[in-house]
Enzyme design. Structure first.
Site, PDB file in Angstrom:
ATOM      1  N   CYS A 128       0.818  -1.217   0.000  1.00 30.45           N
ATOM      2  CA  CYS A 128       0.000   0.000   0.000  1.00 30.45           C
ATOM      3  C   CYS A 128       0.848   1.261   0.000  1.00 30.45           C
ATOM      4  CB  CYS A 128      -0.945  -0.004   1.202  1.00 30.45           C
ATOM      5  SG  CYS A 128      -0.125  -0.233   2.795  1.00 30.45           S
ATOM      6  N   HIS A 221      -2.403   7.087   2.870  1.00 32.77           N
ATOM      7  CA  HIS A 221      -0.944   7.154   2.847  1.00 32.77           C
ATOM      8  C   HIS A 221      -0.534   8.317   1.936  1.00 32.77           C
ATOM      9  CE1 HIS A 221      -0.842   3.624   5.144  1.00 32.77           C
ATOM     10  NE2 HIS A 221      -0.334   2.751   4.284  1.00 32.77           N
TER      11      HIS A 221
END
Length: 329
Positions: A128, A221
């Site tokens: 990710c 993120h």
């Protein structure tokens, strides 16, 4: 349609609601139908096979155990879309961001020959941490990217945590996430690689230097990126490349594909995790703060939703693309 849920033997036979009681970390719940489903034993592959056409796999096991489990499902002629890292570096297993490297599906035929299957195979999702800056860099590859420095600011959901279960992150940042920097530096090279002789050959450049930091954010993120080029583009060229970039999911109009894969913000204080992580249902990439750099050519900030684009949503979009391309026939 979700037709079966499987887990370890300790959860087998319980309803899903009971199996995850006290452990559910998402901000949204699940339907009564899902909650009342009985959990199957994931090791009982023939039992699971009676209920499913494909499998999404995300398990907490050792890498060797995961590789064995995923290959057993594939050999049972069940395609596996994996969120685990165990098979990411298997040479004939594609590691897919659907908009970027769908051409790597071509290696599946070689994988089937190795496994001795007609329908079963494994495909994986990348980590990710890279799924904001790899999409942002990909449209710029034609300018000859030489070097990249990426600092990621990663949400606590990436560690399976909430503020209640990770109180040490409140009013704090933690400048270490085990294993993340190596993944962040190496996985892009496979994604940008080529299929040759039944395996995926990673590229050997650009050089990527990454630092990965855990921050007190629930989801999203964010990455601060600096990049240098062999042929330096203009700021306008870069924004145009981002705005015009489309992949097969957009061309095919897949259900989980964002209409605009990369969205650029002109505002100097965007993207922001809280404001922008859910763009296009959490499946879009946002970029901002593009400006010239004193050491590199340019720097910018980019953001992706780590549990949607970076995990479950990206896996579903991968399955949609595989279906459209006939891999589940």
């Amino acid at each position: 349609e979700i037709t079966a849920l499987a887990a370890s033997a300790s959860s087998s036979g319980k309803t899903y609601r009971d199996a995850v009681s006290g452990r559910w970390k998402m901000h949204v719940g699940f339907s009564d139908r899902i909650g009342s489903m009985n959990v199957l034993d994931a090791s009982d592959i023939e039992g699971v096979k009676e209920h499913v056409d494909i499998v999404f796999c995300a398990v907490d096991m050792s890498k060797d155990e995961i590789k064995k489990l995923e290959e057993e499902y594939a050999r049972a002629e069940i395609p596996v879309i994996s969120n685990n890292s165990a098979n990411r570096w298997t040479e004939d297993v594609p590691m897919i961001i659907p908009e970027i490297n769908a051409a790597h599906f071509d290696v599946i035929e070689a994988q089937k020959k190795r496994l001795g299957t007609k329908r079963g195979f494994i495909t994986t999702k990348p980590n990710c941490s890279i799924q904001s800056y790899v999409p942002a860099l990909t449209p710029l590859l034609s300018y000859g990217i030489k070097a990249v420095v990426a600092t990621t600011f990663q949400a606590i959901s990436g560690a399976g945590k909430t503020f209640e279960t990770m109180p040490e992150i409140i009013d704090n940042v933690i400048p270490f996430i085990s294993g993340e920097e190596e993944k962040s530096e190496k996985e892009p090279l496979k994604i940008w690689g080529k299929v040759m002789d039944g395996r995926i050959i990673p590229v050997d450049s650009p050089v990527i230097s990454a630092q990965c930091i855990r921050v007190p954010v629930t989801n999203g993120h964010l990455a601060a990126v600096s990049v240098s080029f062999e042929r330096k583009p203009s700021k306008e060229d870069i924004i145009k490349a981002w705005s015009e970039f489309r992949g097969e999911p957009q061309e095919l109009g897949l259900p989980h594909a964002p209409k605009q894969f990369i969205t650029y913000f002109e505002e100097p204080n965007r993207p922001q995790s809280g404001l922008d992580r859910n763009i296009y249902g959490g499946m879009g990439i946002t970029v901002g703060r593009l400006r010239e750099d004193n050491i590199f050519d340019f720097k910018f900030v980019c953001l992706s939703h780590n549990t949607l684009r970076g995990a479950a949503g990206g896996a579903v979009e991968t399955a949609e693309l595989l279906y459209k391309k006939g891999y589940f026939d």
